[in-house]
Scaffold this motif. Structure first.
Motif, mmCIF file in Angstrom:
data_model
loop_
_atom_site.group_PDB
_atom_site.id
_atom_site.type_symbol
_atom_site.label_atom_id
_atom_site.label_comp_id
_atom_site.label_asym_id
_atom_site.label_seq_id
_atom_site.Cartn_x
_atom_site.Cartn_y
_atom_site.Cartn_z
ATOM 1 N N TRP A 164 56.528 42.221 45.475
ATOM 2 C CA TRP A 164 57.506 42.808 46.438
ATOM 3 C C TRP A 164 56.818 43.877 47.152
ATOM 4 O O TRP A 164 57.210 43.908 48.261
ATOM 5 C CB TRP A 164 58.877 43.251 45.640
ATOM 6 C CG TRP A 164 59.770 42.049 45.537
ATOM 7 C CD1 TRP A 164 60.239 41.661 44.369
ATOM 8 C CD2 TRP A 164 60.434 41.043 46.539
ATOM 9 N NE1 TRP A 164 60.901 40.612 44.325
ATOM 10 C CE2 TRP A 164 60.820 40.319 45.595
ATOM 11 C CE3 TRP A 164 60.081 41.078 47.818
ATOM 12 C CZ2 TRP A 164 61.813 39.174 46.379
ATOM 13 C CZ3 TRP A 164 60.915 40.124 48.224
ATOM 14 C CH2 TRP A 164 61.862 39.196 47.705
ATOM 15 N N ASN A 165 56.226 44.712 46.569
ATOM 16 C CA ASN A 165 55.392 45.921 47.176
ATOM 17 C C ASN A 165 54.747 45.306 48.161
ATOM 18 O O ASN A 165 54.536 46.005 49.413
ATOM 19 C CB ASN A 165 54.642 46.684 46.162
ATOM 20 C CG ASN A 165 55.414 47.608 45.192
ATOM 21 O OD1 ASN A 165 56.468 47.872 45.825
ATOM 22 N ND2 ASN A 165 54.978 47.924 44.247
ATOM 23 N N ARG B 9 56.021 40.098 39.822
ATOM 24 C CA ARG B 9 57.062 40.030 40.764
ATOM 25 C C ARG B 9 57.297 41.436 41.377
ATOM 26 O O ARG B 9 57.097 41.455 42.582
ATOM 27 C CB ARG B 9 58.283 39.532 40.117
ATOM 28 C CG ARG B 9 59.291 38.870 41.085
ATOM 29 C CD ARG B 9 60.040 37.885 40.475
ATOM 30 N NE ARG B 9 59.236 36.887 39.923
ATOM 31 C CZ ARG B 9 58.910 35.722 40.803
ATOM 32 N NH1 ARG B 9 59.249 36.008 41.861
ATOM 33 N NH2 ARG B 9 58.168 34.633 40.237
ATOM 34 N N GLU B 10 57.177 42.565 40.731
ATOM 35 C CA GLU B 10 57.552 43.803 41.169
ATOM 36 C C GLU B 10 56.322 44.355 42.128
ATOM 37 O O GLU B 10 56.299 44.486 43.273
ATOM 38 C CB GLU B 10 57.551 44.874 40.273
ATOM 39 C CG GLU B 10 57.897 46.356 40.808
ATOM 40 C CD GLU B 10 57.415 47.144 39.717
ATOM 41 O OE1 GLU B 10 57.806 47.053 38.390
ATOM 42 O OE2 GLU B 10 57.044 48.214 39.989
ATOM 43 N N ARG C 145 56.336 43.634 51.677
ATOM 44 C CA ARG C 145 57.167 44.498 52.549
ATOM 45 C C ARG C 145 56.438 44.679 54.136
ATOM 46 O O ARG C 145 55.288 44.743 54.224
ATOM 47 C CB ARG C 145 57.307 46.026 51.987
ATOM 48 C CG ARG C 145 58.308 46.947 52.434
ATOM 49 C CD ARG C 145 58.428 47.927 51.472
ATOM 50 N NE ARG C 145 58.888 47.710 50.300
ATOM 51 C CZ ARG C 145 58.488 48.633 49.006
ATOM 52 N NH1 ARG C 145 57.539 49.173 49.362
ATOM 53 N NH2 ARG C 145 58.807 47.990 47.802
#
Lengths: 604, 607
Positions: free
Chosen positions: A534-535, A530-531, A538
């Motif tokens: 997100w990167n 998930r992290e 963007r």
């Protein structure tokens, strides 16, 4: 002499023909001279052989019997060596030319097929079985190669041998020549008949071989089951049955094989004896010289024996032709034009979309998508929610023009989507699949795959860090040079996904498509992915195919889909205030927490 | 064992007499056939040389002497010769072929049967493909050596020897010239055959790269399109086909050069015969027919030489094949029955792990470390914990797929190494996470559990685990073919069948390793209900994610790092708010999400 690049670039579509042999001749374009050269060399080599026998005749008749010493022994001896050098030289030349022909044509065919397959449409690939396609591009191409290298030249060789030697025989003695070929039709008939039998016996033998392999393979991969039920004896009996059957079929094949040679030996032998008898009588009667008889007895062998191979070659050629058709079936398919489209912006896309009454049908009549209307601003996140088969995947596949919408309009940055070349669109769109596919290369190569430019190590590592995979990669002995897949390290589903995320980061597309399935990975990895996601999201217009409601709550637009239509759309805050599927799903969420509370309380 | 041991498909080895004699011993049980084909091929070769001599007689005794009856006599002899030769040809092809088939059969059987005895540790470190290659292609190559290899070399030797005999008989001085050329021919031929074999090996290597490239291009086509990598792919592929072109071309011209070279050397011999023989003929020491016979013998000589050289070159490959095959046959099973192992008739009773330590590889850290556990007869034990914690290892040891490195395992009061493997494994019913089915019908697969099960018993087993309905949905019901590896069924269906198979076996100890991970919640509940009776009466071990399965266990063990981190009943463990509590909360949530997700339900319904 290496084949010129022109010869390698022939568009094989232009060789399609109604008649298979005509098609094969067309396919030989650029190599025909070599092929003709190969067959001619064989002819010349056969001619040298024939002259060897004529020299023998001269040696016996003129030198030995007539005692004519005008040409000395050393010269005659040299003549034999010279002819052998000619014969061998031409045989060699023919081998070189025919292998250049066969290997050159095959190389061109392989390159063309490879490129053709990667340019065939999505629709073609989704309806074609992978194994079938691989089979055709490898085994069938190989059968075709054998046709060019073996059968095509051998037919030429046998015909040449026959013609040259028969003409020589006619010159030696007409009657003797005709007598020597009586048996040929029989030899041909017998060899074709028997080789057909051999082929079919061989096929049944091969089938049993496949069955035996399956039994073995299943036993090996199911070894734990075998042991768990201690069924070793049962397995041995099963294998024994298949093994014995292969032995029996092998015997049948063998009988066919072992019949061919003696039967044709007897036929050829009878022919030889008849020729020798008549020839010898003629020699005694003085109709022909002793030398002529000698030359005849050598030459006749080169007429009869090659012909018994002709039957085998004819039968094999028919398999070659079947392979040719199977390969051409692929070549006949239409390519997806990557450069077609008249609008290529100089700068990157902004990523604003408008769908106006878009519809799509795989086949006329079946509406996979209908009445799709929505618009997206650059950098927004659009979530698609719906069951399997609701049309989510098809909808996002319209964006890179994997499929072409069949009604309505899609505008990208204000310009209709089908005016952009596919190549350009695909450069601008990044896709992270639900089941990530990695190539059996190093991890570094997988990350830089498709970037299309030189990438520094720093950049690769940066992308890997952002995708939360850098540390995992370093934990392998070979680091970024670790090979993944069958021949290397096996990565877990979550690790593979993060490698593809790193790959997509490096590609830096303006538009993203995420097939968000974290169902197969455990909670810890899910958080890491998930992290990484997100990167990735963007500043990019992102389409998410969502399977669970948690992953859509932050989206700028949620599309709830069912049976190819949008049944609800809006933001999370709006949708939970409407009656409908979305609110139902959301309510379940709350119920889950309630039930959990209760469950835990009951224990405590 | 070198690192690339499993990689290298075809390596050569130095000539090894021991292996060769072991290969030859394979033919001993079928020595009749060997003698038969050696005899017949020798006859064929001998008759060839006689045939050439008869042709000489036609010239010398017939034509030159003007004797018609002699011609007819000789040709009748020639006809008889061809008949005998044809008969022999049939026999040698048939006998050698049948011996080949038989030896292949023997080798496959020997390897397969030995494979059944080998332990799991052999399988975990040996790729399936490697084993397959031994059983299929290596057995082929070795059988070829003892059949066609023998045929060719016997024929070659026999031809050379008989030709030499006749040549010596016609003119011994001329024969000596030919004899001197033989070793030269043979050495050249051997070198050529070696180069040719090596170059074809390079071709095969590149060819497997081409197959691999097509494979990836086709299976990964979606990604390739999405990334727009078509041009680079084509460039890479072109590099491989270019290499292929060059290595194939090299192999082809080497092969094409071989025959002409040998032919030209033979021509030197022919020239010598003409030069010397011409002079001899003038003085009457050599007849015209004699010269003709010499020319024939020499031109023909290159075939046996070529065959001998080829057999010689291929022999090295065959020996390498045989060595790998024998290494398989010779490998000892790690776990075998001890001498005097007994079958106690039943293994019902307590199961005790007594200070068990175990590791898969010597240089790794132990997966289980000083692990002790006492399971009472009839208890249901649930094992939970992270992947790699040691749950599956406990099961592997229990089933005696592996044995403890130190410590003991007792079943029914006996150290289980004193029992026979058969007595343990036939009484433990194991259901694995990746269900493995065999090609064949559903009935055949279920019967794997108990070979003599009646149709009623099979049906009732499928009813117990709730598989009956989906089976009857198939047109052919229980006769439905499941396809290779069960490929025609879904994973969930395969799991149900493998569960039913285990139930049918009527085991005394029941083991389920994630056995129902791919069936939906509703079916899972049905299975629970149906199997309750079985679980109540047998000692059971269950590894599962599904909470409902775990909750009902008599004891739950949280296994972490090869040790028991927590142990107790469901309620007890929840109370201590430890690892189980955390695990349970997590799984409960995700399970309900799946259960309640209307999309998920829609998807299952449409399947």
């Amino acid at each position: 002499m290496p084949p010129s690049s022109h010869m390698l670039d022939l568009d094989l579509k232009s060789t399609i023909s109604h008649h298979r042999l005509a098609g094969i001749w067309k396919m030989m374009k650029g190599f025909r001279l070599r092929y003709i050269g190969a067959v001619t060399s064989l002819g010349l080599s056969a001619l040298a052989k024939t002259f060897t026998f004529l020299l023998l005749r001269y040696f016996v008749d003129t030198y030995l019997i007539q005692q004519d010493n005008r040409i000395g022994l050393p010269y005659i001896a040299l003549g034999f060596v010279g002819l052998a050098i000619l014969e061998g030289g031409f045989t060699f030349l023919s081998g070189v030319l025919s292998s250049q022909t066969a290997e050159g044509i095959t190389r061109r065919l392989r390159n063309y097929l490879y490129d053709h397959i990667q340019h065939l449409s999505f629709t073609y690939h989704s309806k074609t079985k992978t194994g079938e396609l691989i089979e055709r591009s490898t085994s069938d191409v190989d059968a075709l190669r054998r046709f060019f290298s073996d059968q095509a030249t051998n037919i030429g060789r046998i015909l040449m041998l026959f013609i040259i030697n028969f003409v020589t025989l006619l010159n030696l003695n007409v009657k003797l020549a005709w007598v020597s070929i009586i048996v040929i039709p029989f030899i041909l008939a017998v060899s074709i008949f028997l080789f057909k039998k051999v082929s079919s016996a061989y096929e049944s033998y091969q089938q049993q071989e496949a069955i035996l392999s399956t039994t073995l393979q299943e036993n090996l991969s199911g070894v734990r089951v075998v042991k768990a039920f201690s069924r070793q004896r049962y397995e041995m009996e099963k294998f024994e049955k298949d093994n014995w059957e292969k032995y029996t079929r092998g015997k049948k094949l063998l009988i066919m094989h072992s019949l061919f040679w003696p039967v044709s030996d007897i036929l050829c032998g009878a022919q030889l004896i008849a020729g020798y008898l008549i020839g010898a009588m003629m020699a005694i009667n003085g109709e022909i010289s002793v030398g002529t008889y000698l030359a005849y007895s050598g030459l006749v062998i080169y007429i009869i024996y090659p012909l018994r191979n002709l039957g085998r070659i004819i039968v094999q050629t028919s398999t070659g032709l079947v392979s040719y058709s199977r390969v051409m079936d692929i070549i006949k398919e239409k390519r997806e034009p990557l450069d077609q489209g008249d609008y290529t912006p100089q700068s990157n896309l902004r990523g604003d979309f408008a769908f106006l009454n878009v519809g799509f049908e795989y086949e006329p009549g079946d509406q996979t998508l209908a009445d799709i209307n929505f618009s997206v601003k650059p950098g927004q996140v659009i979530a698609l929610l719906g069951s399997t088969g609701s049309g989510k995947s098809t909808l996002v596949h319209l964006l890179p023009r994997f499929y072409e919408y069949t009604s309505g309009k899609i505008l990208l940055d204000g310009v209709e989507l089908n005016r952009y070349p596919r190549k350009f669109l695909r450069q601008q769109i990044g896709i992270v699949e639900q089941e990530p596919f990695l190539f059996s290369r190093t991890i570094r190569e997988n990350i830089t795959y498709g970037v299309g430019r030189e990438v520094s190590d720093e950049e690769v590592e940066q992308a890997a860090r952002a995708a939360a995979i850098h540390d995992v990669i370093l934990s392998f002995q070979e680091g970024y040079q670790t090979i993944v897949g069958e021949r290397g390290v096996t990565l877990s589903g979550g690790q593979k996904q993060r490698v593809t995320i790193a790959r997509t980061l490096l590609k830096n597309p303006r538009i993203l498509i995420l097939d968000d399935s974290t169902s197969s990975v455990d909670t810890e990895t899910e958080a890491e992915i998930r992290e990484a996601l997100w990167n990735l999201m963007r500043n990019r217009t992102t389409f998410i195919i969502a399977h669970r409601i948690q992953s859509v709550a932050d989206a700028d637009l949620i599309l709830v889909m069912d049976k190819g239509r949008i049944i609800q759309h809006g933001r999370h805050a709006d949708l939970i205030n409407q009656t409908g599927v979305y609110r139902e799903i959301f309510n379940i969420q709350a119920r889950i927490e309630d039930e959990l509370e209760k469950e835990l309380a009951s224990a405590g | 064992m070198p690192d690339n041991y499993f990689d290298e498909e075809e390596f050569e080895t130095r000539f090894n007499g021991k292996t060769l004699s072991r290969i030859l011993k394979l033919t001993v049980p079928h020595i009749k056939w060997v003698i038969g084909f050696l005899l017949t091929i020798a006859i064929v070769a001998g008759l060839d040389s006689i045939g050439t001599y008869l042709v000489k007689m036609v010239i010398d005794n017939g034509i030159l002497a003007g004797d018609r009856t002699a011609v007819i006599k000789v040709l009748i002899m020639y006809g008889v010769l061809i008949f005998v030769q044809s008969g022999s040809t049939f026999l040698f092809i048939y006998l050698a072929g049948i011996l080949g088939e038989r030896i292949r059969y023997d080798l496959r059987k020997k390897m397969f049967n030995h494979l059944q005895a080998l332990s799991l540790n052999y399988y975990s470190k040996t790729p399936v493909g490697w084993i397959m290659a031994r059983v299929t292609s290596d057995s082929e190559r070795v059988a070829d050596l003892v059949t066609w290899g023998l045929v060719d070399s016997t024929w070659g030797l026999m031809s050379i020897v008989t030709s030499m005999v006749f040549m010596v008989a016609i003119n011994w001085k001329l024969a000596l010239i030919v004899l001197a050329l033989l070793p030269v021919l043979f050495i050249i031929a051997t070198y050529f055959q070696r180069w040719i074999l090596a170059s074809y090996r390079a071709v095969r290597k590149t060819n497997s790269k081409i197959v691999g490239a097509f494979n990836e291009n086709i299976t990964g086509v979606k990604v390739i399109k999405a990334l727009g990598r078509e041009p680079e792919n084509l460039d890479e592929f072109k590099a491989i086909t270019e290499k292929m072109y060059h290595s194939s071309f090299r192999a082809a011209w080497l092969s094409a050069l071989f025959l002409p070279t040998v032919q030209i050397i033979s021509a030197l011999a022919v020239a010598a015969v003409v030069w010397y023989g011409g002079g001899q003929a003038k003085i009457g020491a050599l007849t015209v027919g004699g010269i003709q016979a010499f020319v024939s013998y020499i031109t023909f000589m290159m075939w046996p030489i070529q065959d001998l050289a080829r057999v010689f070159a291929e022999m090295q490959q065959a020996i390498a094949s045989a060595e790998r095959m024998f290494s398989l046959i010779d490998s000892e099973p790690q776990i075998q029955d001890r001498p005097k192992a007994i079958d106690p008739g039943t293994i019902k009773g307590d199961i005790i792990f007594d200070h068990v330590t175990f590791r898969y590889e010597k240089d790794e850290k132990p997966v289980l470390n000083d692990f002790s556990l006492h399971v009472r007869r009839g208890e249901t034990i649930a094992l939970v914990g992270p992947t790699g914690g040691g749950k599956s290892t406990i099961i592997n040891l229990l089933c005696r797929f592996y044995e403890p490195e130190s410590g003991r395992i007792y079943i029914g009061g006996r150290d289980y190494t004193t029992l026979s493997l058969q007595s343990i494994q036939s009484r433990i019913g194991v259901v694995l996470q990746t269900p493995h089915l065999f090609s064949g019908s559903i009935t055949e697969n279920l019967r794997y559990g108990r070979l003599d099960a009646s149709m009623e018993e099979i049906i009732s087993a499928t009813k117990v685990i709730g598989a009956y309905d989906f089976i009857m949905h198939f047109e052919k019901g229980f006769d439905t073919e499941v396809g290779e590896g069960g490929g025609l069924l879904s994973v969930g269906q395969k799991q149900l069948l493998s569960l039913a198979r285990a139930v049918l076996a009527n085991p005394e100890v029941f083991v389920m390793d994630e056995a129902t991970s791919s069936v939906d919640t509703l079916t899972e509940a049905l299975i629970q209900k149906g199997m309750q009776a079985l679980l109540d009466t047998t000692t059971s071990f269950i590894i599962a994610h599904r909470l409902s399965t775990i909750k009902k266990a008599d004891r739950i063990l949280v296994i972490e790092d090869g040790r028991i981190a927590e142990m107790g009943t469901h309620t007890e463990l929840l109370r201590i708010h430890g690892k189980y509590h955390q695990l349970y909360t997590q799984q409960f949530r995700s399970q309900l999400e799946t259960a309640y997700n209307p999309f998920q339900q829609a998807a299952t319904a449409s399947d």
